[in-house]
Design a protein around this motif. Structure first.
Motif, PDB file in Angstrom:
ATOM      1  N   ALA A 148       0.804  -1.213   0.000  1.00  0.00           N
ATOM      2  CA  ALA A 148       0.000   0.000   0.000  1.00  0.00           C
ATOM      3  C   ALA A 148       0.840   1.268   0.000  1.00  0.00           C
ATOM      4  N   GLN A 149       2.159   1.131   0.110  1.00  0.00           N
ATOM      5  CA  GLN A 149       2.996   2.332   0.121  1.00  0.00           C
ATOM      6  C   GLN A 149       3.070   2.943  -1.266  1.00  0.00           C
ATOM      7  N   ARG A 150       3.328   4.208  -1.304  1.00  0.00           N
ATOM      8  CA  ARG A 150       3.526   4.882  -2.585  1.00  0.00           C
ATOM      9  C   ARG A 150       4.740   4.304  -3.298  1.00  0.00           C
ATOM     10  N   TRP A 151       4.650   4.325  -4.625  1.00  0.00           N
ATOM     11  CA  TRP A 151       5.720   3.738  -5.440  1.00  0.00           C
ATOM     12  C   TRP A 151       7.064   4.390  -5.151  1.00  0.00           C
ATOM     13  N   SER A 152       7.086   5.691  -4.993  1.00  0.00           N
ATOM     14  CA  SER A 152       8.352   6.370  -4.740  1.00  0.00           C
ATOM     15  C   SER A 152       8.959   5.938  -3.415  1.00  0.00           C
ATOM     16  N   HIS A 153       8.118   5.696  -2.409  1.00  0.00           N
ATOM     17  CA  HIS A 153       8.621   5.230  -1.126  1.00  0.00           C
ATOM     18  C   HIS A 153       9.230   3.829  -1.258  1.00  0.00           C
ATOM     19  N   GLN A 154       8.564   2.974  -2.036  1.00  0.00           N
ATOM     20  CA  GLN A 154       9.090   1.635  -2.251  1.00  0.00           C
ATOM     21  C   GLN A 154      10.440   1.695  -2.971  1.00  0.00           C
ATOM     22  N   MET A 155      10.521   2.589  -3.938  1.00  0.00           N
ATOM     23  CA  MET A 155      11.762   2.748  -4.694  1.00  0.00           C
ATOM     24  C   MET A 155      12.898   3.191  -3.771  1.00  0.00           C
ATOM     25  N   ARG A 156      12.637   4.173  -2.927  1.00  0.00           N
ATOM     26  CA  ARG A 156      13.675   4.656  -2.023  1.00  0.00           C
ATOM     27  C   ARG A 156      14.125   3.562  -1.054  1.00  0.00           C
ATOM     28  N   ALA A 204      14.019   0.337  -1.392  1.00  0.00           N
ATOM     29  CA  ALA A 204      14.806  -0.688  -2.081  1.00  0.00           C
ATOM     30  C   ALA A 204      16.221  -0.172  -2.378  1.00  0.00           C
ATOM     31  N   PHE A 205      16.310   1.089  -2.777  1.00  0.00           N
ATOM     32  CA  PHE A 205      17.626   1.652  -3.075  1.00  0.00           C
ATOM     33  C   PHE A 205      18.490   1.696  -1.831  1.00  0.00           C
ATOM     34  N   TRP A 206      17.933   2.172  -0.712  1.00  0.00           N
ATOM     35  CA  TRP A 206      18.725   2.270   0.513  1.00  0.00           C
ATOM     36  C   TRP A 206      19.130   0.892   1.034  1.00  0.00           C
ATOM     37  N   GLU A 207      18.308  -0.121   0.800  1.00  0.00           N
ATOM     38  CA  GLU A 207      18.708  -1.474   1.197  1.00  0.00           C
ATOM     39  C   GLU A 207      19.998  -1.870   0.478  1.00  0.00           C
ATOM     40  N   GLU A 208      20.069  -1.598  -0.813  1.00  0.00           N
ATOM     41  CA  GLU A 208      21.266  -1.963  -1.576  1.00  0.00           C
ATOM     42  C   GLU A 208      22.467  -1.105  -1.176  1.00  0.00           C
ATOM     43  N   VAL A 209      22.213   0.182  -0.931  1.00  0.00           N
ATOM     44  CA  VAL A 209      23.298   1.065  -0.502  1.00  0.00           C
ATOM     45  C   VAL A 209      23.891   0.576   0.820  1.00  0.00           C
ATOM     46  N   LEU A 210      23.036   0.298   1.789  1.00  0.00           N
ATOM     47  CA  LEU A 210      23.526  -0.103   3.107  1.00  0.00           C
ATOM     48  C   LEU A 210      24.264  -1.433   3.049  1.00  0.00           C
ATOM     49  N   GLU A 211      23.790  -2.343   2.214  1.00  0.00           N
ATOM     50  CA  GLU A 211      24.500  -3.612   2.062  1.00  0.00           C
ATOM     51  C   GLU A 211      25.897  -3.375   1.510  1.00  0.00           C
ATOM     52  N   ALA A 212      26.003  -2.490   0.507  1.00  0.00           N
ATOM     53  CA  ALA A 212      27.319  -2.184  -0.065  1.00  0.00           C
ATOM     54  C   ALA A 212      28.226  -1.492   0.943  1.00  0.00           C
ATOM     55  N   PHE A 213      27.680  -0.590   1.739  1.00  0.00           N
ATOM     56  CA  PHE A 213      28.466   0.133   2.740  1.00  0.00           C
ATOM     57  C   PHE A 213      28.962  -0.818   3.828  1.00  0.00           C
ATOM     58  N   ARG A 214      28.119  -1.744   4.213  1.00  0.00           N
ATOM     59  CA  ARG A 214      28.533  -2.694   5.250  1.00  0.00           C
ATOM     60  C   ARG A 214      29.628  -3.622   4.723  1.00  0.00           C
ATOM     61  N   GLN A 250      19.742   9.456 -13.647  1.00  0.00           N
ATOM     62  CA  GLN A 250      18.357   8.992 -13.634  1.00  0.00           C
ATOM     63  C   GLN A 250      18.209   8.001 -12.479  1.00  0.00           C
ATOM     64  N   GLY A 251      17.856   8.545 -11.311  1.00  0.00           N
ATOM     65  CA  GLY A 251      17.913   7.761 -10.088  1.00  0.00           C
ATOM     66  C   GLY A 251      16.915   6.636 -10.003  1.00  0.00           C
ATOM     67  N   TYR A 252      15.768   6.768 -10.644  1.00  0.00           N
ATOM     68  CA  TYR A 252      14.739   5.737 -10.527  1.00  0.00           C
ATOM     69  C   TYR A 252      14.873   4.650 -11.592  1.00  0.00           C
ATOM     70  N   SER A 253      15.957   4.694 -12.377  1.00  0.00           N
ATOM     71  CA  SER A 253      16.256   3.610 -13.317  1.00  0.00           C
ATOM     72  C   SER A 253      17.191   2.630 -12.615  1.00  0.00           C
ATOM     73  N   LYS A 254      16.692   1.456 -12.291  1.00  0.00           N
ATOM     74  CA  LYS A 254      17.449   0.531 -11.452  1.00  0.00           C
ATOM     75  C   LYS A 254      18.743   0.070 -12.094  1.00  0.00           C
ATOM     76  N   GLU A 255      18.815   0.119 -13.441  1.00  0.00           N
ATOM     77  CA  GLU A 255      20.054  -0.300 -14.072  1.00  0.00           C
ATOM     78  C   GLU A 255      21.208   0.646 -13.741  1.00  0.00           C
ATOM     79  N   ASN A 256      20.879   1.864 -13.264  1.00  0.00           N
ATOM     80  CA  ASN A 256      21.911   2.831 -12.873  1.00  0.00           C
ATOM     81  C   ASN A 256      22.373   2.653 -11.421  1.00  0.00           C
ATOM     82  N   TRP A 257      21.682   1.838 -10.675  1.00  0.00           N
ATOM     83  CA  TRP A 257      21.961   1.766  -9.244  1.00  0.00           C
ATOM     84  C   TRP A 257      23.378   1.305  -8.904  1.00  0.00           C
TER      85      TRP A 257
END
Length: 378
Positions: A224-232, A234-244, A338-345
């Motif tokens: 039920a969350q907004r799409w932009s919230h879901q996107m953020r 998911a992105f922060w999950e990958e960022v934090l995994e990389a940082f750890r 283009q931050g919301y394009s996952k191929e750029n993540w």
């Protein structure tokens, strides 16, 4: 309210008065104070509000006026009704009508209402002011006045029992209504105002916020969350995994968020490194946000003396934002993307990791040293 007499180690009670005795009026004084200093109400209710109109009368088929109209940090409308020495018996009914009227206001109408308010005052652009307040990158990503969750704040020196009972009943039915007591005090020729939220109590408010957060998590699990919230998130999950994995200790206990930023302390009070993820840009920035604006500006000025050296250490162009009209000062580096394009993540995450490490190495020890000079009076 008491004054502390340090010389005699005693308390001296300030003289209670009334708005009437002090010759104060609701619109000319109390309403104007709250409109021009919204932080006073924000301190009482524990959150910031953006005042977007006063004496709003844009209701079809009625000439009624609500005292103040505001936005909260979620983009929801807040109806504020002010009374002086007594709330009266009909204030709840009055505010409920206004909330119902405002429930149909669309984003464009809200922006127009705010722009009219700004045009009559200090000027400015309503759309950009709303984006800045909500900490959003673009207005097209912002949802204003969603659903039927308009909020109500009552302000008075005294609330009648029928008012407090009704407000408590409204809260039981998930309508965010609050009572803030405003009391005037005299000390010689000086007048002091004390604002305290009495419904709900701060302890109850914290509990309700936690329950609301729990409800949000459950809704998130159901999609039920907004799409932009879901996107953020998911992105922060990958960022934090990389940082750890990179062994960045300060990020080991940070959790992903729906917000477009994550923060990390550098070991100096009020000074943080922030990662920012926007639709068309990512940033790493140092925020100098100590309690005293003068300290932030001094730190900024000292760092700016070595701007070329620091840019060289970061390996990127730095944007220096002193922000003289605000308490905070910011130093940032950024990358258009283009931050919301996952191929750029993967590329974005690598950039954030490298530039965070460089910003940390360039600024953290230097800021700590400067803060130490301030503390010692150097």
């Amino acid at each position: 309210m008491f004054q502390v007499d340090r010389s005699q180690n005693r308390l001296k009670q300030l003289g209670r008065t009334t708005f009437t005795e002090a010759g104060l009026r609701e619109r000319e004084h109390l309403q104007e104070w709250l409109a021009t200093t919204p932080g006073a109400l924000g301190e009482a209710i524990g959150e910031e509000l953006l005042i977007i109109q006063k004496e709003f009368d844009g209701f079809d088929g009625t000439r009624e006026r609500l005292d103040l109209l505001a936005l909260d940090r979620s983009g929801q409308l807040v109806v504020i009704e002010n009374k002086l020495d007594d709330s009266g018996r009909d204030v709840v009914w009055q505010a409920l009508k206004y909330a119902a009227y405002c429930s149909s206001l669309k984003k464009a109408e809200i922006i127009t209402i705010f722009q009219q308010y700004l045009d009559r005052g200090e000027g400015g652009d309503a759309a950009s002011s709303i984006c800045e307040f909500l900490q959003e990158d673009a207005l097209d990503e912002v949802v204003l006045n969603e659903g039927n969750d308009q909020r109500i704040v009552f302000i008075s020196a005294n609330f009648r029992r029928e008012v407090t009972a009704t407000v408590l009943w409204l809260r039981e039915h998930q309508i965010d209504a609050r009572c803030v007591k405003v009391l005037p005090y005299l000390f010689g020729e000086d007048l002091f105002i004390d604002l305290q939220q009495v419904i709900p109590t701060p302890e109850a408010a914290d509990y309700m916020i936690r329950m609301a957060e729990k409800d949000t998590e459950e809704k998130s699990a159901k999609g039920a969350q907004r799409w932009s919230h879901q996107m953020r998130y998911a992105f922060w999950e990958e960022v934090l995994e990389a940082f750890r994995e990179a062994g960045l200790e300060r990020w080991q206990n940070i959790s992903p968020s729906r917000d477009h930023w994550l923060t990390s302390s550098i070991g100096v009070s009020g000074c943080i490194l922030v990662l920012i993820f926007l639709r068309q840009e990512i940033r790493v920035e140092l925020q100098l946000n100590r309690s005293e604006a003068s300290e932030n500006k001094w730190l900024f000025d000292q760092l700016a003396k070595d701007s070329e050296e620091l840019a060289g250490k970061v390996g990127a162009e730095l944007e220096w934002r002193r922000l003289d009209d605000k308490k905070v000062s910011i130093i940032q580096c950024k990358l258009p993307v283009q931050g919301y394009s996952k191929e750029n993540w993967p590329e974005m995450i690598e950039w954030l990791k490298q530039h965070y490490k460089r910003m940390d190495a360039a600024f953290s020890e230097r800021v700590a040293s400067l803060a130490g000079q301030m503390k010692s009076g150097g």
